[in-house]
Design a protein around this motif. Structure first.
Motif, short mmCIF file in Angstrom:
data_model
loop_
_atom_site.label_atom_id
_atom_site.label_comp_id
_atom_site.label_asym_id
_atom_site.label_seq_id
_atom_site.Cartn_x
_atom_site.Cartn_y
_atom_site.Cartn_z
N CYS A 642 -0.15 -20.62 -30.98
CA CYS A 642 -0.41 -19.19 -31.17
C CYS A 642 0.88 -18.42 -31.42
O CYS A 642 0.92 -17.49 -32.24
CB CYS A 642 -1.12 -18.63 -29.94
N LYS A 643 1.95 -18.80 -30.73
CA LYS A 643 3.22 -18.11 -30.95
C LYS A 643 3.73 -18.35 -32.37
O LYS A 643 4.24 -17.42 -33.02
CB LYS A 643 4.25 -18.62 -29.93
N GLN A 644 3.61 -19.60 -32.86
CA GLN A 644 4.06 -19.88 -34.21
C GLN A 644 3.22 -19.15 -35.25
O GLN A 644 3.75 -18.63 -36.25
CB GLN A 644 4.01 -21.40 -34.46
N LEU A 645 1.90 -19.09 -35.03
CA LEU A 645 1.06 -18.37 -35.98
C LEU A 645 1.39 -16.87 -36.00
O LEU A 645 1.46 -16.26 -37.07
CB LEU A 645 -0.42 -18.58 -35.62
N CYS A 646 1.58 -16.27 -34.82
CA CYS A 646 1.95 -14.85 -34.77
C CYS A 646 3.30 -14.61 -35.45
O CYS A 646 3.49 -13.60 -36.14
CB CYS A 646 2.00 -14.37 -33.33
N LYS A 647 4.23 -15.55 -35.27
CA LYS A 647 5.54 -15.41 -35.90
C LYS A 647 5.41 -15.51 -37.42
O LYS A 647 6.08 -14.76 -38.14
CB LYS A 647 6.47 -16.49 -35.35
N GLN A 648 4.57 -16.41 -37.90
CA GLN A 648 4.37 -16.55 -39.34
C GLN A 648 3.71 -15.31 -39.94
O GLN A 648 3.98 -14.95 -41.10
CB GLN A 648 3.52 -17.79 -39.64
N MET A 649 2.85 -14.63 -39.15
CA MET A 649 2.18 -13.43 -39.65
C MET A 649 3.01 -12.17 -39.45
O MET A 649 2.54 -11.06 -39.73
CB MET A 649 0.83 -13.27 -38.93
N GLY A 650 4.23 -12.31 -38.93
CA GLY A 650 5.10 -11.15 -38.76
C GLY A 650 4.89 -10.42 -37.45
O GLY A 650 5.37 -9.28 -37.32
N GLY A 651 4.23 -11.01 -36.51
CA GLY A 651 3.98 -10.37 -35.22
C GLY A 651 4.63 -11.12 -34.09
O GLY A 651 5.55 -11.94 -34.29
N GLN A 652 4.15 -10.88 -32.88
CA GLN A 652 4.71 -11.54 -31.71
C GLN A 652 3.63 -11.68 -30.64
O GLN A 652 2.65 -10.93 -30.62
CB GLN A 652 5.89 -10.74 -31.15
N GLN A 668 0.79 -8.46 -30.99
CA GLN A 668 1.11 -7.35 -31.87
C GLN A 668 1.29 -7.90 -33.29
O GLN A 668 2.17 -8.72 -33.54
CB GLN A 668 2.37 -6.63 -31.40
N LEU A 669 0.43 -7.44 -34.20
CA LEU A 669 0.41 -7.97 -35.57
C LEU A 669 0.42 -6.81 -36.57
O LEU A 669 -0.21 -5.77 -36.32
CB LEU A 669 -0.82 -8.84 -35.80
N PRO A 670 1.08 -6.99 -37.71
CA PRO A 670 1.01 -5.98 -38.78
C PRO A 670 -0.24 -6.21 -39.64
O PRO A 670 -0.29 -7.13 -40.47
CB PRO A 670 2.30 -6.22 -39.56
N LEU A 671 -1.26 -5.38 -39.44
CA LEU A 671 -2.49 -5.44 -40.23
C LEU A 671 -2.66 -4.09 -40.92
O LEU A 671 -2.99 -3.09 -40.28
CB LEU A 671 -3.70 -5.75 -39.33
N ALA A 672 -2.36 -4.06 -42.21
CA ALA A 672 -2.38 -2.80 -42.95
C ALA A 672 -3.80 -2.26 -43.04
O ALA A 672 -4.77 -3.00 -43.24
CB ALA A 672 -1.79 -3.00 -44.35
N LEU A 673 -3.93 -0.94 -42.92
CA LEU A 673 -5.22 -0.26 -42.99
C LEU A 673 -5.56 0.03 -44.45
O LEU A 673 -4.77 0.63 -45.18
CB LEU A 673 -5.16 1.05 -42.18
N GLU A 674 -6.73 -0.44 -44.86
CA GLU A 674 -7.19 -0.23 -46.22
C GLU A 674 -7.88 1.14 -46.33
O GLU A 674 -8.69 1.52 -45.49
CB GLU A 674 -8.16 -1.34 -46.64
N GLN A 675 -7.52 1.88 -47.37
CA GLN A 675 -8.14 3.18 -47.60
C GLN A 675 -9.55 2.99 -48.14
O GLN A 675 -9.79 2.19 -49.04
CB GLN A 675 -7.31 3.99 -48.60
N GLN A 676 -10.52 3.76 -47.59
CA GLN A 676 -11.91 3.67 -48.00
C GLN A 676 -12.42 5.05 -48.41
O GLN A 676 -11.92 6.08 -47.94
CB GLN A 676 -12.78 3.15 -46.84
N GLY A 677 -13.39 5.04 -49.30
CA GLY A 677 -14.01 6.29 -49.72
C GLY A 677 -14.86 6.88 -48.61
O GLY A 677 -15.38 6.18 -47.75
#
Length: 887
Positions: A642-652, A668-677
């Motif tokens: 899990c630590k390696q996967l979080c590190k690969q995704m840019g989180g911790q 804590q992971l960087p998951l960008a918010l998609e704009q919706q109509g």
């Protein structure tokens, strides 16, 4: 060059002698200052004491003249007062009776009435003079007319003379009479003083002032005052050390000192074995002396300077110890130091001999080798050292030489301390090349082994994955048909084995750098529903509760690796299920306002916590033993994966564990918010839900879901009287009524309890929405059916005089229902409901009759909330019938 202090035996001894001398001089100055300050303080005290005694003597002189000139003379020339009374205590001892008792008077000897009147006058005068004084005062008047003695004192003379101090009074009076007669016979002495005296039975110190008045043809009259000194002497000066003597010429040759003008009347003298501080009384021939024993002075000084003396003593002892140790260890080398030098020399030779390069230290001034090893001794006959020095200066101190067909690298350096000493190091280049080739070959073999291991693990994982997945599917189908516990255990074991194989394959890809995040747009709430649904079987078997609290919107879309995030959450969820025996597991998802693209996921359990060995698995798999329960054992590579996967995704990933309390997993992971109509209309727009949930966390989760879908939420406390709702959402089966949803945490989705009620899992947002939509759909179809039925039932109400009867009886009873429900008057409320049921039955209104029957049932169990809801439904039903009748 800076001057260096030579560390020789003589210099060290001189330094410590000077240090101790300065130490003793400082100590002497300190003692001198302390003694001088003490003497100065005592001299000031003696000056103040002499002034106070002088004032007391002057006041006594004035009182003496007042008594003799005014009181005694006026009493002798005036007629005696016949109202005066005296009491005979003993033969020739008389006590004067008076009202004011500050002083008391005794008359010794035969006397006449004029003496009695004089005694009263003097006693009254002394009452005024000594009225504000606390010490013991006494006055003695030896009358020359009749040779009687008058004693006036602040002492209780009557009690002392008649009870328990008779001998003391007699002794005192006899001694005073003798002194005063002696004073009267001394023609050349008008005024005299006694030394300091002590009342043994009263612990008072005083001295006596005697004044003689001669009268022609009569005996001399003597007035004596006992002047106390206890209230004048400071408490820190013992009374026993004071002496009052005649001020004679000084016989001591000891030097005296004067600090300032305030101490000129005092002087200090050394009279063995005492130190005397004398102060003169200016208007008398007396001298007040304060004697201090030298031993007492020394002890007092020692007590005041105890800490400085101890510090000086410690410094002196440290200096003695320091010089002793320094002379023994550093200045005079002994056999132990010689042995240490020999051991250092042997260690130096051993280090030089074990070096893998040749080392040579050569002194060109004496042409001899200072230090070398076997390699250098072997090459020295073949080397021209002077030529090597000249060539190395041109090539930065490094050159190559061939000796016996072998290539050597020779490094040259000069000594900083000795310019004629040169350092040479010889390294065999051929041997280093051979070693480097061997190292490269070993590295290639190691890389090939790693590659083969990775390929083996990859192929083995894929080979095991397919039959494991097939076996898991068959076991799932078998568990759905049969509730055998052994089948469920086998299913758990097979799922655990499948997860372990999947983790091995994924970790192998991470180590081989063959894995990268596959980012895409996904719905976070759908993924949470899948994780909660997957964890439900094990949760139900262990009796645990799960709360998924998603603070984000249900329809919010995020950009990231959905598969990797799901892997991390399911792995940690399974580990948490293994370590938790009772309680609940909470999964909370939220973001911060300043960082909306950073998602924080917190998984908290109430398990037994993690040991130090388990936490070590975060840095490397299978370093410590993991937790095990009756359903399986946690994976030792879960945290590391899990630590390696979080590190690969840019989180911790952060794990906080407390023994016997639980574990918190922070992701804590960087998951960008998609704009919706913007949505034109939400699914539950216009729907009102009454939320009656006891658990606060579940109440917040359900309200957040309903508001995201556009529904309006009411609580039992916020609901207004008469306000209607469409759906009741509760977690208490006892409160189910009408169109309602029963919330549970162990439901596999939702299912219908009856036509108007569903049981649904509050952690599954999709199941909750499906249950609400199905319930609303049934409610709409039911309302259409009821409307058609009520139209048929309302036909008799509109005919004849039934409508007038309805309007006169039913609305007042409905109002009475509200009033009695608010007052909780259940007997009256039951009668009103029964009366309304009879009216509805007479008018053939079946729906109203059913509502009244339901109300009667709720009144029996005293359910206030349901009574209020049913009353509102009856009110709405009656209002609808009134509207139809008025049309």
């Amino acid at each position: 060059m800076p001057y260096k202090f030579p560390l020789t035996s003589g210099n060290v001894t001189r330094f410590f002698v000077v240090f101790n001398l300065v130490l003793f001089l400082a100590l002497g100055a300190m003692v001198h200052n302390s003694v001088n300050a003490w003497i100065t303080d005592k001299r000031y005290a003696m000056t103040d004491l002499a002034r106070a005694m002088q004032k007391r003597i002057d006041a006594s002189r004035f009182a003496t003249w007042q008594i003799y000139e005014n009181l005694a003379t006026s009493a002798a020339g005036s007629s005696p007062n016949s109202n005066l009374q005296e009491t005979r205590l003993r033969p020739d001892v008389y006590y004067l009776e008076k009202t004011r008792r500050k002083t008391e008077a005794l008359i010794f000897g035969s006397h006449d009435s004029s003496t009695l009147d004089m005694t009263m006058r003097m006693s009254n005068y002394l009452d005024t003079l000594w009225g504000a004084e606390n010490p013991t005062w006494s006055m003695y008047f030896l009358n020359g007319q009749d040779n009687s003695l008058i004693m006036i004192s602040t002492l209780p003379l009557k009690d002392m003379a008649t009870r328990y101090k008779e001998s003391a009074i007699n002794t005192l009076v006899d001694s005073r009479r003798a002194e005063m007669l002696q004073q009267a016979n001394a023609l050349d002495e008008r005024e005299s003083f006694s030394p300091l005296r002590h009342f043994a039975w009263q612990n008072d110190h005083y001295f006596t002032l005697r004044t003689t008045f001669n009268q022609p043809g009569h005996l001399a009259t003597v007035v004596a005052f006992d002047l106390p000194v206890n209230d004048l002497i400071p408490r820190n000066m013992p009374l026993e050390n004071f002496q009052l003597r005649q001020d004679a010429a000084q016989t001591s040759t000891t030097a005296t000192t004067s600090d300032d003008t305030s101490s000129e009347s005092t002087h200090v003298a050394l009279v063995n074995p005492n130190l005397e501080i004398a102060a003169s009384l200016p208007s008398t021939s007396l001298q007040l002396v304060y004697r201090v024993p030298l031993t007492s002075l020394a002890l007092d000084t020692l007590h005041n300077l105890m800490w400085p003396l101890l510090i000086n003593l410690v410094l002196f002892l440290l200096s003695i110890a320091g010089i002793t140790l320094l002379r023994q260890q550093s200045l005079r080398p002994n056999e132990n130091q010689s042995a240490e030098l020999d051991s250092l020399r042997m260690l130096n030779e051993e280090i030089v001999a074990s070096l893998p390069v040749g080392l040579l230290v050569y002194d060109f001034a004496t042409n001899r080798t200072l230090l070398s090893n076997k390699i250098a001794e072997h090459l020295l006959p073949h080397l021209n050292l002077q030529k090597i020095i000249n060539m190395s200066d041109q090539h930065q101190g490094v050159l190559q030489a061939t000796i016996n067909n072998e290539v050597y690298e020779i490094r040259h350096a000069r000594s900083v301390l000795s310019p004629h000493t040169q350092l040479f190091m010889m390294r065999d280049q051929d041997r280093e090349l051979l070693v480097n080739k061997k190292l490269q070959k070993a590295q290639q073999v190691l890389d090939r082994n790693h590659q083969m291991r990775q390929q083996l693990m990859h192929n083995l994982g894929h080979a095991l994955n397919r039959p494991l997945q097939s076996m898991v599917k068959q076991l799932v189908q078998l568990s759905q048909r049969d509730d055998d516990e052994s089948v469920l255990d086998l299913l758990d074991e097979s799922q655990g084995l499948a997860r372990l194989v999947d983790d091995i394959v994924l970790l192998n890809r991470l180590e081989a750098h063959d894995w990268s995040p596959d980012a895409s747009v996904f719905n976070l709430q759908d993924m949470l529903d899948e994780i909660a649904l997957e964890s439900l079987p094990l949760l139900r078997r262990k009796g645990l509760a799960l709360v998924v609290n998603n603070h984000l919107a249900n329809d919010e879309m995020r950009f990231g690796d959905r598969r990797a995030l799901r892997k991390v959450l399911t792995t940690l969820m399974h580990y948490s299920l293994t370590t938790t025996r009772w309680g609940k597991i909470s999964l909370e998802i939220k973001t911060t306002e300043d960082k909306p693209n950073q998602v924080l996921l917190q998984l908290v359990d109430t398990g037994s916590g993690l040991s130090v060995d388990e936490l070590a698995n975060v840095d490397f798999p299978y370093l410590g033993e993991t937790t095990q329960d009756r359903f399986g054992q946690a994976s030792g590579m879960a945290f590391f994966l899990c630590k390696q996967l979080c590190k690969q995704m840019g989180g911790q990933l952060e794990i906080i564990a407390k023994p016997d309390i639980g574990t918190r997993y922070n992701i804590q992971l960087p998951l960008a918010l998609e704009q919706q109509g913007e949505q034109e209309e939400k699914l539950l727009e216009g729907v009102t839900a009454l939320v009656d949930i006891a658990v606060e966390d579940v109440h917040k989760i359900v309200c957040r879901h309903l508001e995201n879908w556009g529904a309006k939420c009411l609580t039992s406390d916020e609901r207004l009287t008469g306000q209607d709702h469409d759906v009741l959402v509760t977690d208490d089966p006892a409160r189910l009524n009408g169109w309602a949803l029963l919330l549970a945490g162990d439901e596999m989705g939702h299912h219908a309890l009856n036509d108007q009620q569903f049981r649904v899992n509050f952690n599954l947002s999709n199941a909750l929405l499906d249950a609400l939509l199905a319930l609303i759909e049934k409610q709409l179809s039911h309302d259409l059916l009821e409307e058609s039925r009520e139209d048929e039932e309302a036909t008799p109400l509109m005919s004849g005089g039934y409508f007038q009867l309805f309007t006169e009886t039913v609305p007042p009873d409905v109002k009475r229902l509200y009033t009695e429900a608010a007052e909780k008057d259940y007997p009256s409320l039951a009668q009103t409901a029964h009366r309304l049921k009879g009216v509805f039955a007479m008018l053939n209104l079946g729906s109203g009759k059913l509502l009244c029957e339901a109300l009667e049932q709720h009144i029996k169990v005293c359910d206030d909330l349901t009574i209020k809801n049913t009353t509102s439904e009856i009110d709405a039903y009656v209002s609808q019938l009134l509207q139809q009748g008025n049309q």
